[in-house]
Design a protein around this motif. Structure first.
Motif, PDB file in Angstrom:
ATOM      1  N   TYR A   6       1.257   1.158   9.445  1.00 22.74           N
ATOM      2  CA  TYR A   6       2.311   1.634   8.549  1.00 22.74           C
ATOM      3  C   TYR A   6       3.642   1.060   9.000  1.00 22.74           C
ATOM      4  O   TYR A   6       3.930   0.988  10.191  1.00 22.74           O
ATOM      5  N   GLY A  59       0.830  -1.196   0.000  1.00 19.34           N
ATOM      6  CA  GLY A  59       0.000   0.000   0.000  1.00 19.34           C
ATOM      7  C   GLY A  59       0.867   1.249   0.000  1.00 19.34           C
ATOM      8  O   GLY A  59       1.796   1.365   0.794  1.00 19.34           O
ATOM      9  N   ALA A  83      -6.272   0.469   3.427  1.00 20.46           N
ATOM     10  CA  ALA A  83      -4.875   0.424   3.862  1.00 20.46           C
ATOM     11  C   ALA A  83      -4.607  -0.817   4.711  1.00 20.46           C
ATOM     12  O   ALA A  83      -3.536  -1.420   4.629  1.00 20.46           O
ATOM     13  N   CYS A 119       2.369  -1.585   4.300  1.00 18.71           N
ATOM     14  CA  CYS A 119       2.019  -0.188   4.047  1.00 18.71           C
ATOM     15  C   CYS A 119       3.194   0.751   4.237  1.00 18.71           C
ATOM     16  O   CYS A 119       3.849   0.734   5.282  1.00 18.71           O
TER      17      CYS A 119
END
Length: 248
Positions: A180, A103, A117, A123
């Protein structure tokens, strides 16, 4: 300036780059959701692709989630179920895809955008990629995207996002929670990192990556049924007077 919604894919160096766009902050109406799910599924079957990158066009907004104009037009439980099933199908297409999906989150993600996401395997983001689950604020809830978000950041962090529906959490907060992997100061740095990782993965054994992905997603085998039930819940709630007034 771009003004027509689209989903497209570019294939180069064994990488499939899927890009979606909508002029309303990259929101996702039903036709774009359907095209996105189809494109991800087809990329998973394309032998020329070894790794997939999922991204949106534009700069500071990755995805604003559900398209409010389309939500307002929903007049029956069945219409609502069908709309929210679009998000379910995109999440499940990512889950079932035999290839790793990276992502590329260049900006804010809201509602279904956070679910998107969370549905990818890895990510990378910029410092502008804050997140918000705003569904409760308009009288529904993150029922469809909830399982994907919870799988990545846990019940505690997911509940914080769901309850604090008016507040964006920073990209650093998201990184700390595990959604993330890295955050970058600029989109250029983000793109360089995405390409570098993609080229590296393209050299790995596809079968090994496929088997690894299967182990990552173990325990989600019931999501076809689970997300269908969640879509029905959201489809019913979106018909409430509370939600209709909020959406206006």
């Amino acid at each position: 300036m771009e003004n027509k919604p689209y989903v497209n894919i570019e294939v180069a160096n064994s990488m499939g780059m899927i890009t979606f766009y909508h002029p309303s902050h990259n929101s996702l109406p039903g036709d774009i959701l359907a095209k996105l799910a189809q494109t991800i599924t087809e990329a998973g079957k394309n032998d020329a692709i070894k790794v997939i990158v999922l991204k949106s066009a534009g700069d500071r907004v990755f995805c604003a989630g559900a398209n409010f104009k389309e939500l307002l037009a929903i007049n029956s439980i069945e219409e609502g179920r069908q709309f929210f099933s679009g998000f379910a199908k995109v999440i499940n297409s990512c889950r079932k895809c035999p290839k790793l999906i990276i992502g590329r989150i260049q900006g804010k993600a809201v509602g279904g955008g956070v679910g998107l996401a969370a549905a990818v395997d890895y990510c990378l983001a910029t410092k502008y990629a804050s997140v918000k689950l705003s569904e409760l604020n308009i009288g529904i809830g993150p029922f469809v995207v909830g399982p994907a978000v919870e799988r990545k950041i846990g019940v505690s962090a997911m509940s914080q996002l769901a309850i604090n529906a008016d507040t964006f959490q920073t990209a650093e907060w998201v990184r700390e929670k595990g959604l993330y992997t890295e955050i970058f100061d600029t989109t250029e740095e983000l793109d360089n990192a995405v390409v570098e990782l993609s080229l590296k993965l393209a050299k790995y054994n596809p079968k090994a990556m496929q088997l690894l992905k299967t182990t990552f997603w173990k325990g989600t085998e019931d999501w076809d049924k689970l997300l269908a039930v969640r879509a029905e819940i959201s489809g019913e709630l979106v018909l409430s007077d509370f939600t209709k007034e909020k959406l206006k």
